[in-house]
Scaffold this motif. Structure first.
Motif, PDB file in Angstrom:
ATOM      1  N   GLY A  47       0.818  -1.205   0.000  1.00  0.00           N
ATOM      2  CA  GLY A  47       0.000   0.000   0.000  1.00  0.00           C
ATOM      3  C   GLY A  47       0.847   1.247   0.000  1.00  0.00           C
ATOM      4  N   LEU A  48       1.969   1.209   0.740  1.00  0.00           N
ATOM      5  CA  LEU A  48       2.832   2.376   0.803  1.00  0.00           C
ATOM      6  C   LEU A  48       3.504   2.635  -0.541  1.00  0.00           C
ATOM      7  CD1 LEU A  48       4.524   1.976   4.301  1.00  0.00           C
ATOM      8  CD2 LEU A  48       2.881   3.725   3.614  1.00  0.00           C
ATOM      9  N   THR A  49       3.946   1.548  -1.235  1.00  0.00           N
ATOM     10  CA  THR A  49       4.584   1.738  -2.539  1.00  0.00           C
ATOM     11  C   THR A  49       3.588   2.308  -3.547  1.00  0.00           C
ATOM     12  OG1 THR A  49       4.102  -0.579  -3.012  1.00  0.00           O
ATOM     13  CG2 THR A  49       6.307  -0.068  -2.211  1.00  0.00           C
ATOM     14  N   ASP A  50       2.341   1.788  -3.495  1.00  0.00           N
ATOM     15  CA  ASP A  50       1.333   2.329  -4.396  1.00  0.00           C
ATOM     16  C   ASP A  50       1.104   3.801  -4.137  1.00  0.00           C
ATOM     17  OD1 ASP A  50       1.142  -0.158  -5.478  1.00  0.00           O
ATOM     18  OD2 ASP A  50      -0.627  -0.747  -4.282  1.00  0.00           O
ATOM     19  N   GLU A  51       1.052   4.140  -2.799  1.00  0.00           N
ATOM     20  CA  GLU A  51       0.802   5.531  -2.455  1.00  0.00           C
ATOM     21  C   GLU A  51       1.968   6.402  -2.881  1.00  0.00           C
ATOM     22  OE1 GLU A  51       0.032   5.482   1.648  1.00  0.00           O
ATOM     23  OE2 GLU A  51      -1.927   4.531   1.450  1.00  0.00           O
ATOM     24  N   LYS A  52       3.213   5.858  -2.761  1.00  0.00           N
ATOM     25  CA  LYS A  52       4.376   6.633  -3.164  1.00  0.00           C
ATOM     26  C   LYS A  52       4.361   6.884  -4.685  1.00  0.00           C
ATOM     27  CE  LYS A  52       7.515   5.273   0.538  1.00  0.00           C
ATOM     28  NZ  LYS A  52       8.744   4.518   0.884  1.00  0.00           N
ATOM     29  N   GLN A  53       3.953   5.818  -5.446  1.00  0.00           N
ATOM     30  CA  GLN A  53       3.903   5.993  -6.891  1.00  0.00           C
ATOM     31  C   GLN A  53       2.887   7.052  -7.285  1.00  0.00           C
ATOM     32  OE1 GLN A  53       3.184   2.138  -8.468  1.00  0.00           O
ATOM     33  NE2 GLN A  53       5.243   1.367  -8.020  1.00  0.00           N
ATOM     34  N   THR A  54       1.703   7.000  -6.653  1.00  0.00           N
ATOM     35  CA  THR A  54       0.687   7.995  -6.973  1.00  0.00           C
ATOM     36  C   THR A  54       1.151   9.389  -6.586  1.00  0.00           C
ATOM     37  OG1 THR A  54      -0.352   7.524  -4.855  1.00  0.00           O
ATOM     38  CG2 THR A  54      -1.197   6.345  -6.764  1.00  0.00           C
ATOM     39  N   SER A  55       1.856   9.462  -5.427  1.00  0.00           N
ATOM     40  CA  SER A  55       2.334  10.784  -5.016  1.00  0.00           C
ATOM     41  C   SER A  55       3.374  11.316  -5.988  1.00  0.00           C
ATOM     42  CB  SER A  55       2.919  10.709  -3.604  1.00  0.00           C
ATOM     43  OG  SER A  55       4.029   9.840  -3.582  1.00  0.00           O
ATOM     44  N   LYS A  79      -4.843   8.603   8.175  1.00  0.00           N
ATOM     45  CA  LYS A  79      -5.992   7.824   8.653  1.00  0.00           C
ATOM     46  C   LYS A  79      -5.881   6.364   8.219  1.00  0.00           C
ATOM     47  CE  LYS A  79      -9.291  11.649   8.855  1.00  0.00           C
ATOM     48  NZ  LYS A  79     -10.528  12.235   8.295  1.00  0.00           N
ATOM     49  N   GLU A  80      -5.418   6.130   6.982  1.00  0.00           N
ATOM     50  CA  GLU A  80      -5.273   4.753   6.506  1.00  0.00           C
ATOM     51  C   GLU A  80      -4.230   3.993   7.328  1.00  0.00           C
ATOM     52  OE1 GLU A  80      -4.394   4.984   2.397  1.00  0.00           O
ATOM     53  OE2 GLU A  80      -6.468   5.451   1.793  1.00  0.00           O
ATOM     54  N   ASN A  81      -3.114   4.663   7.623  1.00  0.00           N
ATOM     55  CA  ASN A  81      -2.088   4.024   8.455  1.00  0.00           C
ATOM     56  C   ASN A  81      -2.613   3.736   9.853  1.00  0.00           C
ATOM     57  OD1 ASN A  81      -0.277   4.154   6.344  1.00  0.00           O
ATOM     58  ND2 ASN A  81       0.613   6.113   7.017  1.00  0.00           N
ATOM     59  N   LYS A  82      -3.408   4.671  10.369  1.00  0.00           N
ATOM     60  CA  LYS A  82      -3.976   4.487  11.708  1.00  0.00           C
ATOM     61  C   LYS A  82      -4.918   3.289  11.734  1.00  0.00           C
ATOM     62  CE  LYS A  82      -4.380   6.333  15.875  1.00  0.00           C
ATOM     63  NZ  LYS A  82      -3.230   6.580  16.781  1.00  0.00           N
ATOM     64  N   GLU A  83      -5.747   3.158  10.699  1.00  0.00           N
ATOM     65  CA  GLU A  83      -6.675   2.031  10.635  1.00  0.00           C
ATOM     66  C   GLU A  83      -5.925   0.707  10.548  1.00  0.00           C
ATOM     67  OE1 GLU A  83      -9.222   2.775   7.376  1.00  0.00           O
ATOM     68  OE2 GLU A  83     -10.364   4.370   8.372  1.00  0.00           O
ATOM     69  N   LYS A  84      -4.841   0.665   9.770  1.00  0.00           N
ATOM     70  CA  LYS A  84      -4.062  -0.571   9.656  1.00  0.00           C
ATOM     71  C   LYS A  84      -3.390  -0.937  10.975  1.00  0.00           C
ATOM     72  CE  LYS A  84      -3.171  -0.153   4.697  1.00  0.00           C
ATOM     73  NZ  LYS A  84      -2.157   0.070   3.640  1.00  0.00           N
ATOM     74  N   MET A  87      -4.908  20.774  -1.100  1.00  0.00           N
ATOM     75  CA  MET A  87      -5.129  19.404  -1.574  1.00  0.00           C
ATOM     76  C   MET A  87      -4.053  18.466  -1.042  1.00  0.00           C
ATOM     77  SD  MET A  87      -6.289  20.136  -5.510  1.00  0.00           S
ATOM     78  CE  MET A  87      -6.273  18.406  -5.912  1.00  0.00           C
ATOM     79  N   ASP A  88      -2.808  18.941  -0.969  1.00  0.00           N
ATOM     80  CA  ASP A  88      -1.730  18.115  -0.420  1.00  0.00           C
ATOM     81  C   ASP A  88      -1.973  17.789   1.046  1.00  0.00           C
ATOM     82  OD1 ASP A  88      -0.514  18.145  -2.841  1.00  0.00           O
ATOM     83  OD2 ASP A  88       0.862  19.812  -2.360  1.00  0.00           O
ATOM     84  N   VAL A  89      -2.462  18.790   1.792  1.00  0.00           N
ATOM     85  CA  VAL A  89      -2.755  18.556   3.210  1.00  0.00           C
ATOM     86  C   VAL A  89      -3.839  17.508   3.364  1.00  0.00           C
ATOM     87  CG1 VAL A  89      -3.670  19.615   5.308  1.00  0.00           C
ATOM     88  CG2 VAL A  89      -1.975  20.836   3.929  1.00  0.00           C
ATOM     89  N   ASN A  90      -4.881  17.574   2.519  1.00  0.00           N
ATOM     90  CA  ASN A  90      -5.946  16.574   2.579  1.00  0.00           C
ATOM     91  C   ASN A  90      -5.425  15.183   2.247  1.00  0.00           C
ATOM     92  OD1 ASN A  90      -7.818  18.524   3.260  1.00  0.00           O
ATOM     93  ND2 ASN A  90      -8.350  18.964   1.120  1.00  0.00           N
ATOM     94  N   ALA A  91      -4.527  15.098   1.272  1.00  0.00           N
ATOM     95  CA  ALA A  91      -3.951  13.799   0.907  1.00  0.00           C
ATOM     96  C   ALA A  91      -3.143  13.219   2.059  1.00  0.00           C
ATOM     97  CB  ALA A  91      -3.079  13.947  -0.332  1.00  0.00           C
ATOM     98  N   GLU A  92      -2.412  14.081   2.782  1.00  0.00           N
ATOM     99  CA  GLU A  92      -1.645  13.607   3.933  1.00  0.00           C
ATOM    100  C   GLU A  92      -2.573  13.113   5.039  1.00  0.00           C
ATOM    101  OE1 GLU A  92       0.863  16.751   5.111  1.00  0.00           O
ATOM    102  OE2 GLU A  92       2.217  16.577   3.385  1.00  0.00           O
ATOM    103  N   ASP A  93      -3.705  13.810   5.243  1.00  0.00           N
ATOM    104  CA  ASP A  93      -4.668  13.366   6.262  1.00  0.00           C
ATOM    105  C   ASP A  93      -5.237  12.001   5.917  1.00  0.00           C
ATOM    106  OD1 ASP A  93      -4.248  15.674   7.639  1.00  0.00           O
ATOM    107  OD2 ASP A  93      -5.987  16.728   6.824  1.00  0.00           O
ATOM    108  N   VAL A  94      -5.555  11.786   4.647  1.00  0.00           N
ATOM    109  CA  VAL A  94      -6.095  10.484   4.237  1.00  0.00           C
ATOM    110  C   VAL A  94      -5.064   9.388   4.452  1.00  0.00           C
ATOM    111  CG1 VAL A  94      -6.895   9.160   2.256  1.00  0.00           C
ATOM    112  CG2 VAL A  94      -7.712  11.502   2.599  1.00  0.00           C
ATOM    113  N   GLU A  95      -3.809   9.684   4.105  1.00  0.00           N
ATOM    114  CA  GLU A  95      -2.749   8.691   4.296  1.00  0.00           C
ATOM    115  C   GLU A  95      -2.553   8.371   5.773  1.00  0.00           C
ATOM    116  OE1 GLU A  95       2.047   8.201   3.351  1.00  0.00           O
ATOM    117  OE2 GLU A  95       0.899   9.900   2.551  1.00  0.00           O
TER     118      GLU A  95
END
Length: 483
Positions: free
Chosen positions: A284-292, A327-332, A317-325
């Motif tokens: 998931g992190l590699t996918d997120e890094k590629q998209t970033s 939250k996803e890490n927190k859920e995992k 928009m960058d701040v919102n993307a960081e918040d989503v990332e």
């Protein structure tokens, strides 16, 4: 010197402890925390000043809810020297006290202590000197209880907590009286080093009493109904972590499968699934890094043509993307922690099942709201021979049925069905007598000792065989009498 050190005086009150507040015969268990408001017997206060003092210290509630150690003051006996011979001429017309309610309230507002208020009530009473000496003591005791804000902090114990629960919330402990609990601990031969099975629905009071008696040595298996064990009263004891290391738990719903041999652990994982989670997380992190990276490339191509307002929008928009990332890490992380706890719980379940399979428990204690017969017949399978068992029930009829079933089944001796009777006495000079109010009943106890069960013979057949056989000495005496 030992008294100055304070070590021989007993343990001290520490922050985080669970203490019991005492006022006369009323108890309340509270955690010792700073700046936490406590309400007890129509008084509110903080326990900050109590930290560091010795358990058993009596405190006085001052203005602002602060506690101050009460100084021992010798009681003056000048007003009790003059006393009447009897109370026949005293009429309770409500006019004997000159101080009104507003006067007493004004004294409280001025900050006058309760002891001084009681003294003024005595001086302004027109009938106090006509009362007998016993009536004067009773009057003073009654007024002190009402106006003196005195609190004693004591260390929790089985006696104190059982008294507290029986007086405040008897329904939560199935009306288990403190003397009946003491009988259970004695009949069950609770001691250090035992391997005990405890089945109770008394908010953890019986479990805490067993743990206190064993002192952290030995092992305890708590059988519980429903989703998990209830240990509200157990937490009030304030046991160290060492006491809980040898405490195991097992659900009642799994007892039948354990006895029949169908209890399986195939679905239980052998180790926590951390590796799979790490792989998923890394993917998931590699996918997120590629998209970033793709986003940054797109931004670099369009930044030249953008104005200042568009760059500000992109930052949001960058701040919102960081918040989503985040939250996803927190859920995992939460999922991983949940699975780890589930694996630990299953691992403990396997260990407890292995302990029960040994069938060498040193005793069994049952005190629940359920019918005792099916519980006892199934749990006795895990108890070794020549070991005691005790069953508590609020009513007599279920224990009578249990008594009959055990006699038919066999495998037990010394069966006793008993009821304890308790009466409190007032012990004072020249006036010791039973108190007018007493408990109606403390429940019933069925106790006995396990023996090796002979599957071929029932207990009734054994009794008939014993009746047919008579000792030779007895037969000789009977023959001599006939002669």
């Amino acid at each position: 010197m030992a008294m100055e050190d304070g070590q021989s005086l007993g343990p001290r009150i520490c922050e985080g402890d669970c203490a019991v507040l005492k006022r006369d015969d009323v108890f309340k268990a509270v955690p010792v925390l700073r700046r936490r408001k406590i309400i007890f017997e129509k008084q509110w206060f903080y326990l900050d000043n109590a930290i560091g003092h010795i358990y058993g210290t009596t405190f006085e509630v001052t203005s602002g809810g602060n506690l101050q150690p009460k100084k021992e003051v010798e009681e003056t006996t000048t007003e009790t020297k003059e006393a009447g011979t009897d109370n026949r001429n005293i009429v309770d017309d409500g006019k004997s006290q000159k101080l009104t309610h507003d006067d007493i309230k004004a004294l409280k507002d001025k900050g006058i202590k309760g002891q001084e208020i009681v003294q003024q009530l005595i001086e302004n009473s027109t009938t106090f000197r006509d009362k007998t000496e016993f009536a004067q003591d009773k009057y003073i005791k009654k007024k002190k209880k009402k106006y003196e804000a005195v609190i004693t902090i004591v260390k929790p114990s089985t006696r104190i907590l059982s008294t507290m629960y029986y007086a405040r919330e008897p329904g939560k402990i199935n009306h288990l009286r403190y003397d009946t609990l003491a009988q259970m601990l004695t009949l069950g031969n609770i001691r250090a080093g035992n391997k005990m099975i405890v089945m109770e629905t008394c908010a953890g009071l019986v479990l805490g009493a067993v743990m206190e008696r064993m002192g952290g040595y030995g092992s305890i298996i708590q059988m519980y109904p429903g989703g998990g064990p209830v240990r509200a009263a157990t937490s009030c004891f304030g046991f160290p972590k060492l006491f809980f290391d040898n405490l195991h738990e097992f659900p009642l719903s799994k007892v039948d499968s354990l006895l029949s041999g169908t209890f399986s652990t195939e679905t239980l994982p052998s180790e926590p699934e951390d590796n799979a989670l790490v792989e998923e997380e890394s993917n998931g992190l590699t996918d997120e890094k590629q998209t970033s990276l793709q986003e940054t490339e797109e931004e670099s191509t369009t930044e030249a043509a953008m104005e200042i307002n568009q760059t500000e929008e992109q930052e949001t928009m960058d701040v919102n993307a960081e918040d989503v990332e985040f939250k996803e890490n927190k859920e995992k992380e939460n999922v991983r922690e949940k699975q780890r706890k589930q694996w630990e719980r299953r691992k403990k379940l396997i260990e407890t099942a292995a302990l029960l399979r040994e069938k060498n428990a040193d005793g069994l204690i049952v005190a629940s709201k359920f019918h005792p017969t099916p519980l006892l017949l199934s749990l006795l399978e895990f108890v070794a021979p020549s070991r005691p068992f005790v069953v508590y029930c609020q009513y007599k009829e279920p224990l009578l049925e249990c008594y009959t079933k055990l006699r038919e089944r066999g495998g037990v001796i010394n069966l006793k069905l008993s009821e304890t009777w308790l009466r409190n006495y007032q012990v004072l000079p020249d006036r010791s007598h039973p108190k007018l109010t007493m408990s109606g009943g403390g429940g019933y106890l069925l106790s006995g000792i396990t023996v090796v069960l002979d599957k071929g013979k029932s207990d009734s057949s054994n009794v008939e065989a014993l009746k047919m056989e008579e000792p030779s000495s007895k037969r000789c005496k009977v023959q001599d009498l006939h002669c």
